[in-house]
Design a protein around this motif. Structure first.
Motif, mmCIF file in Angstrom:
data_model
loop_
_atom_site.group_PDB
_atom_site.id
_atom_site.type_symbol
_atom_site.label_atom_id
_atom_site.label_comp_id
_atom_site.label_asym_id
_atom_site.label_seq_id
_atom_site.Cartn_x
_atom_site.Cartn_y
_atom_site.Cartn_z
ATOM 1 N N LEU A 39 28.232 55.912 24.043
ATOM 2 C CA LEU A 39 27.861 54.579 24.522
ATOM 3 C C LEU A 39 26.701 53.984 23.722
ATOM 4 N N ARG A 40 25.811 54.836 23.221
ATOM 5 C CA ARG A 40 24.733 54.341 22.360
ATOM 6 C C ARG A 40 25.324 53.702 21.102
ATOM 7 N N TYR A 41 26.306 54.352 20.514
ATOM 8 C CA TYR A 41 26.927 53.831 19.303
ATOM 9 C C TYR A 41 27.770 52.596 19.598
ATOM 10 N N LYS A 42 28.365 52.532 20.792
ATOM 11 C CA LYS A 42 29.103 51.334 21.201
ATOM 12 C C LYS A 42 28.152 50.150 21.251
ATOM 13 N N ASP A 43 26.951 50.362 21.790
ATOM 14 C CA ASP A 43 25.948 49.296 21.843
ATOM 15 C C ASP A 43 25.539 48.831 20.450
ATOM 16 N N VAL A 44 25.440 49.761 19.518
ATOM 17 C CA VAL A 44 24.975 49.424 18.173
ATOM 18 C C VAL A 44 26.060 48.777 17.334
ATOM 19 N N GLY B 138 28.855 47.441 18.335
ATOM 20 C CA GLY B 138 29.599 46.389 19.010
ATOM 21 C C GLY B 138 30.961 46.898 19.435
ATOM 22 N N ASP B 139 31.746 46.010 19.953
ATOM 23 C CA ASP B 139 33.074 46.400 20.391
ATOM 24 C C ASP B 139 34.010 46.282 19.197
ATOM 25 N N VAL B 140 34.003 47.289 18.353
ATOM 26 C CA VAL B 140 34.791 47.293 17.129
ATOM 27 C C VAL B 140 36.269 47.426 17.483
ATOM 28 N N ALA B 141 37.075 46.507 16.975
ATOM 29 C CA ALA B 141 38.513 46.555 17.252
ATOM 30 C C ALA B 141 39.166 47.633 16.406
ATOM 31 N N GLU C 180 34.924 44.375 13.240
ATOM 32 C CA GLU C 180 33.920 44.118 14.247
ATOM 33 C C GLU C 180 34.126 42.773 14.907
ATOM 34 N N ASP C 181 33.868 42.744 16.221
ATOM 35 C CA ASP C 181 33.873 41.506 16.982
ATOM 36 C C ASP C 181 32.440 41.004 17.030
ATOM 37 N N GLY C 182 32.034 40.291 16.041
ATOM 38 C CA GLY C 182 30.667 39.778 15.995
ATOM 39 C C GLY C 182 30.012 40.172 14.702
ATOM 40 N N ASP C 183 28.840 39.629 14.485
ATOM 41 C CA ASP C 183 28.136 39.854 13.233
ATOM 42 C C ASP C 183 27.152 40.993 13.393
ATOM 43 N N HIS C 184 27.453 42.102 12.768
ATOM 44 C CA HIS C 184 26.544 43.252 12.766
ATOM 45 C C HIS C 184 26.137 43.552 11.338
ATOM 46 N N GLY C 185 25.650 42.540 10.648
ATOM 47 C CA GLY C 185 25.170 42.736 9.290
ATOM 48 C C GLY C 185 26.204 42.412 8.234
ATOM 49 N N ASP C 186 27.332 41.852 8.612
ATOM 50 C CA ASP C 186 28.357 41.538 7.627
ATOM 51 C C ASP C 186 27.939 40.352 6.782
#
Length: 160
Positions: A119-124, A126-129, A144-150
């Motif tokens: 769950l820690r990695y899920k938080d970091v 994101g909800d990766v498809a 990734e669903d969202g911008d996590h440094g892309d």
């Protein structure tokens, strides 16, 4: 001469790495960096300062930015593998019917039985498809669903 033991990340180092990575994602500093080296060098320095500099006997390795980049890539991949394992088979029968509205596609708590830090990695990350593709459908990839440094298709680990 005694050979050095294999370089291996400790749980404490991994936690420090992922916490620093999360901090940089959340404050937007990771997204501002233009190269992998600039992305991961501050994280490597932080991990080394917190662990190796304070206790070089317990933490004998100084991690490079390349080590950190590889570790983040491996963590993301491990997260995707666990996520694939916890996908609920009954969710496939919910083709738009109202009976599955409150059911998640994944059993997130089940992820903890596979990996205590899931769950820690899920938080970091994101909800990766999940996307299964590649040669013969044997490769697992994440979108990734969202911008996590892309930036321009480069998610910071050297892969677009």
């Amino acid at each position: 001469m005694i050979p050095l033991r294999r370089r291996k990340w400790t749980e404490a180092e991994e936690k420090t790495l992922i916490d620093k990575y999360r901090e940089m994602v959340e404050d937007g500093s990771l997204a501002k960096m233009r190269t992998r080296e600039k992305n991961f060098k501050p994280i490597a320095c932080h991990v080394n300062l917190v662990h190796h500099v304070r206790d070089p006997m317990a933490y004998p390795w100084q991690w490079s930015w390349k080590d950190v980049s590889t570790k983040v890539q491996n963590m993301r991949h491990q997260y995707l593998l666990v996520k694939q394992k916890i996908k609920r088979p009954e969710f496939f029968g919910c083709g738009g019917g109202g009976d599955c509205d409150d059911v998640s596609e994944f059993d997130w708590v089940e992820g903890l039985t596979h990996w205590s830090n899931f769950l820690r990695y899920k938080d970091v990350f994101g909800d990766v498809a999940l996307v299964v593709g590649g040669h013969g459908g044997n490769e697992l990839m994440g979108i990734e669903d969202g911008d996590h440094g892309d930036r321009d298709g480069d998610n910071g680990d050297g892969y677009g």
